[in-house]
Each structure stands twice: as C-alpha cells, then as structure tokens.
Design a protein around this motif. Structure first.
Motif, mmCIF file in Angstrom:
data_model
loop_
_atom_site.group_PDB
_atom_site.id
_atom_site.type_symbol
_atom_site.label_atom_id
_atom_site.label_comp_id
_atom_site.label_asym_id
_atom_site.label_seq_id
_atom_site.Cartn_x
_atom_site.Cartn_y
_atom_site.Cartn_z
ATOM 1 N N VAL A 103 0.524 -1.041 0.423
ATOM 2 C CA VAL A 103 0.622 0.106 0.255
ATOM 3 C C VAL A 103 0.840 1.323 -0.007
ATOM 4 O O VAL A 103 2.018 1.294 0.240
ATOM 5 N N ASP A 104 0.613 2.283 -0.372
ATOM 6 C CA ASP A 104 0.965 3.554 -0.765
ATOM 7 C C ASP A 104 0.114 4.927 -0.290
ATOM 8 O O ASP A 104 -0.919 4.524 -1.377
ATOM 9 N N ILE A 105 -0.013 5.809 0.745
ATOM 10 C CA ILE A 105 -0.599 6.737 0.357
ATOM 11 C C ILE A 105 -0.042 8.121 0.436
ATOM 12 O O ILE A 105 1.108 7.685 0.663
ATOM 13 N N GLU A 106 -0.331 9.410 -0.245
ATOM 14 C CA GLU A 106 0.330 9.726 -0.470
ATOM 15 C C GLU A 106 -0.137 11.679 -0.578
ATOM 16 O O GLU A 106 -1.509 11.471 -0.558
ATOM 17 N N LYS A 107 -0.012 12.504 -0.143
ATOM 18 C CA LYS A 107 -0.679 14.462 0.195
ATOM 19 C C LYS A 107 -0.066 15.306 -1.638
ATOM 20 O O LYS A 107 0.606 14.672 -2.202
ATOM 21 N N ILE A 108 -0.911 14.945 -1.550
ATOM 22 C CA ILE A 108 -0.999 15.380 -3.036
ATOM 23 C C ILE A 108 -0.366 17.115 -2.570
ATOM 24 O O ILE A 108 -1.432 18.266 -2.079
ATOM 25 N N LYS A 109 0.780 17.689 -3.421
ATOM 26 C CA LYS A 109 0.744 18.755 -3.811
ATOM 27 C C LYS A 109 1.840 19.422 -4.781
ATOM 28 O O LYS A 109 2.037 17.907 -5.656
ATOM 29 N N PRO A 110 2.125 20.098 -4.424
ATOM 30 C CA PRO A 110 3.006 20.642 -5.835
ATOM 31 C C PRO A 110 3.881 20.385 -6.204
ATOM 32 O O PRO A 110 5.375 20.030 -5.498
ATOM 33 N N ILE A 111 4.195 19.222 -7.932
ATOM 34 C CA ILE A 111 5.070 18.551 -7.856
ATOM 35 C C ILE A 111 6.347 19.246 -8.930
ATOM 36 O O ILE A 111 5.286 19.341 -10.468
ATOM 37 N N ASP A 112 7.677 18.996 -8.741
ATOM 38 C CA ASP A 112 8.763 19.527 -10.080
ATOM 39 C C ASP A 112 8.028 17.785 -11.170
ATOM 40 O O ASP A 112 8.829 16.902 -10.875
ATOM 41 N N LEU A 113 7.380 18.449 -12.488
ATOM 42 C CA LEU A 113 7.544 16.696 -13.285
ATOM 43 C C LEU A 113 8.651 16.009 -13.694
ATOM 44 O O LEU A 113 8.560 15.545 -13.885
ATOM 45 N N GLY A 114 9.726 16.461 -13.273
ATOM 46 C CA GLY A 114 11.080 16.982 -13.334
ATOM 47 C C GLY A 114 11.461 14.997 -13.050
ATOM 48 O O GLY A 114 12.171 14.789 -14.019
ATOM 49 N N ILE A 115 10.917 14.911 -11.827
ATOM 50 C CA ILE A 115 10.895 13.972 -11.261
ATOM 51 C C ILE A 115 10.347 12.519 -11.777
ATOM 52 O O ILE A 115 10.773 11.705 -11.970
ATOM 53 N N ALA A 116 8.750 12.678 -12.017
ATOM 54 C CA ALA A 116 8.425 11.599 -13.362
ATOM 55 C C ALA A 116 9.484 11.514 -14.792
ATOM 56 O O ALA A 116 9.778 10.205 -14.595
ATOM 57 N N LYS A 117 10.103 12.476 -15.192
ATOM 58 C CA LYS A 117 11.218 12.053 -16.342
ATOM 59 C C LYS A 117 12.589 11.412 -15.512
ATOM 60 O O LYS A 117 12.877 10.479 -16.275
ATOM 61 N N ARG A 118 12.757 11.524 -14.391
ATOM 62 C CA ARG A 118 14.239 10.389 -13.740
ATOM 63 C C ARG A 118 13.604 9.288 -13.203
ATOM 64 O O ARG A 118 14.152 8.511 -12.950
ATOM 65 N N PHE A 119 12.897 9.350 -12.847
ATOM 66 C CA PHE A 119 12.475 7.955 -12.003
ATOM 67 C C PHE A 119 11.167 7.007 -12.723
ATOM 68 O O PHE A 119 11.085 6.057 -12.391
ATOM 69 N N PHE A 120 9.993 7.609 -13.616
ATOM 70 C CA PHE A 120 9.432 6.884 -14.591
ATOM 71 C C PHE A 120 10.013 6.361 -15.543
ATOM 72 O O PHE A 120 10.767 6.539 -16.099
ATOM 73 N N SER A 121 8.800 5.293 -16.038
ATOM 74 C CA SER A 121 9.446 5.015 -16.965
ATOM 75 C C SER A 121 8.916 5.303 -18.675
ATOM 76 O O SER A 121 8.048 6.518 -18.249
ATOM 77 N N LYS A 122 9.451 5.617 -19.844
ATOM 78 C CA LYS A 122 9.047 6.310 -20.742
ATOM 79 C C LYS A 122 7.571 6.318 -21.122
ATOM 80 O O LYS A 122 7.358 7.346 -21.271
ATOM 81 N N ASN A 123 7.538 5.035 -21.320
ATOM 82 C CA ASN A 123 5.557 5.037 -21.319
ATOM 83 C C ASN A 123 4.927 5.796 -20.413
ATOM 84 O O ASN A 123 4.227 6.506 -20.791
ATOM 85 N N GLU A 124 5.691 5.916 -19.405
ATOM 86 C CA GLU A 124 4.688 6.336 -18.164
ATOM 87 C C GLU A 124 4.922 8.230 -18.004
ATOM 88 O O GLU A 124 3.464 8.217 -18.122
ATOM 89 N N TYR A 125 6.268 7.917 -18.588
ATOM 90 C CA TYR A 125 6.593 10.063 -18.808
ATOM 91 C C TYR A 125 5.117 10.502 -19.576
ATOM 92 O O TYR A 125 4.776 11.404 -19.802
ATOM 93 N N GLU A 126 5.577 9.855 -20.935
ATOM 94 C CA GLU A 126 4.791 10.569 -22.193
ATOM 95 C C GLU A 126 3.627 10.277 -21.747
ATOM 96 O O GLU A 126 3.512 11.263 -22.045
ATOM 97 N N ASN A 127 3.089 9.618 -21.371
ATOM 98 C CA ASN A 127 1.740 9.559 -21.307
ATOM 99 C C ASN A 127 1.003 10.678 -20.043
ATOM 100 O O ASN A 127 0.282 10.726 -20.077
ATOM 101 N N LEU A 128 2.393 10.251 -18.412
ATOM 102 C CA LEU A 128 1.605 12.068 -18.130
ATOM 103 C C LEU A 128 1.726 13.338 -18.964
ATOM 104 O O LEU A 128 1.108 13.828 -18.245
ATOM 105 N N LEU A 129 2.402 13.697 -19.684
ATOM 106 C CA LEU A 129 3.039 14.253 -20.215
ATOM 107 C C LEU A 129 1.891 15.244 -21.635
ATOM 108 O O LEU A 129 1.419 15.902 -21.434
ATOM 109 N N SER A 130 0.545 13.986 -21.805
ATOM 110 C CA SER A 130 -0.023 13.747 -22.557
ATOM 111 C C SER A 130 -1.174 14.391 -22.285
ATOM 112 O O SER A 130 -2.333 14.573 -22.589
#
Length: 234
Positions: free
Chosen positions: A107-134
């Motif tokens: 399980v994971d819970i997170e408080k939603i807060k403003p985020i630098d989407l550059g974190i996604a580019k660093r840690f997410f897979s290519k498909n996840e990051y492209e999906n996020l940008l879309s």
C-alpha cells in the motif's frame, strides 16, 4: 481479501494513553518513536505499529504479547505467528494506513502537493512519462500521484525496497483498468481508494478481492480493546 484500515493522527489522546501504546511495542520500535524530533513523525510510526498489532490480535485471536515479527533482507516486516496474515503500512501527513490480507500485499498513500514533473522524467518509465505529459495541464499532478502511489504499492508488495528502480517497470492506467508491465510472472491486482481530499491511496495485491470501503479505526477504541485483552490474560 485485501482490507484497508485508516487512523487519523489528529485524533486526540492523552499522555497516559500515548505512554500505554509505547509500553506495548518492542524496545527497538519504542526507541525509534522516541528519537523523532517532531511529534507527528512519532505518532505516524507508533500508530502504524499499533494498527498491525490490533488487527493481528483481532484476526488471529491471540494476544499482543504473543506476536513475533521479523524482517526480510530489505526491511519488509512479517508476522511469524501465521502464514496467512500479511500486512503493509503507509503514512502521509494526517493519515496512517494499514492493509491486511491472506496473501502478499502493498500500500502507498501520498499527500497531493505541487510537484516538479522533472521527477517523473527521472524516475518513471518512458511510457509513464509520455502518458503523463499527454494529460491536460490541470490533470498532470493528479496523474503523477496516481502513478507514484501505484508504483510504490507494487514495490512494497514485492518487499524489495529501493533495490528495485522505479523505472524498471511500468504502470498502465486505461479503460481496461490498472496493470503492471514487468518481469513479474504473477498476475497482480490494483485498487485505488478515495480517502480524503488531497490524498492518493493505492493497493497492490495477489488477490482480485478488495474491501469496498476503508475502515476508519478510532484510536481510543483500539486502546480500550488492547487493554481489555491484556487484562483478560492476567
């Protein structure tokens, strides 16, 4: 079935009750709680441990003093008393979440807060990051935390900690549901819950059966139950 339980750390208990909770956990955990600089950090850790103990006692019909825990090489905790009691803990800000099942679960819970989407580019897979940008701009932060909590729930299900890079697998969210694309041979299942405005909560399980709703635990009732149980064994 995967069951989800929650405690809000803002629930008021007095110092005597807090000290009682400290008295029924292990010495190592007690030292960990006492070493926190901020009270809320101590509460989150303490209440998570108490939730596990309360639920294990309720479901296994044993006493808190009988519970024996161990950790795998990556630090994921297990209960030695039963081969059919699995659990996982997560906390963020005001909430502590515990999930239990007869099979592995995360399980994971997170408080939603403003985020630098550059974190996604660093840690997410290519498909996840492209999906996020879309996604439309007003949906990107929500989708980021959807993906983040789903990925964390999977890693916590696996029990491998940071040894498994976040970009080594891919979460897919579409009209067919949620699934993980990885080298894992097991068919895994995911569910997201609405807990509180401003939070994301995701669960990963080997079973495609989840509780429909979150069960909110009253900390004072938990304390009373643990005290009665202890008294009844004297």
């Amino acid at each position: 079935m995967g069951e989800v339980f929650a405690i809000n750390i803002n629930e008021s208990i007095n110092d005597s009750q807090f000290q009682y909770l400290l008295s029924i956990i292990t010495e190592n955990k007690r030292d960990q709680v006492k070493n926190f600089l901020f009270l809320k950090d101590a509460q989150r850790t303490l209440y998570g441990d108490i939730m596990i103990r309360y639920l294990a006692c309720q479901k296994l019909k044993i006493n808190n003093e009988q519970l024996v825990f161990f950790h795998n090489e990556f630090g994921k905790p297990y209960l030695l008393n039963s081969s059919e009691f699995y659990f996982n803990i997560s906390h963020s800000e005001d909430w502590v979440i515990c999930v239990v099942s007869k099979k592995e679960i995360g399980v994971d819970i997170e408080k939603i807060k403003p985020i630098d989407l550059g974190i996604a580019k660093r840690f997410f897979s290519k498909n996840e990051y492209e999906n996020l940008l879309s996604m439309p701009d007003n949906m990107k932060v929500n989708r980021f935390f959807d993906l983040w909590t789903l990925k964390e729930s999977y890693i916590k299900y696996k029990g491998t900690g940071l040894s498994m890079p976040l970009d080594s697998f891919c979460m897919s969210i579409d009209d067919y549901g949620i699934r993980v694309i990885s080298n894992d041979k097991k068919h895994l299942f995911f569910k997201q819950y609405s807990l509180d405005k401003g939070y994301k909560l995701s669960v990963c399980s080997e079973e495609n059966e989840f509780s429909k709703n979150i069960r909110y635990l009253n900390l004072k009732n938990v304390i009373q139950s643990l005290r009665l149980q202890s008294t009844s064994t004297l």
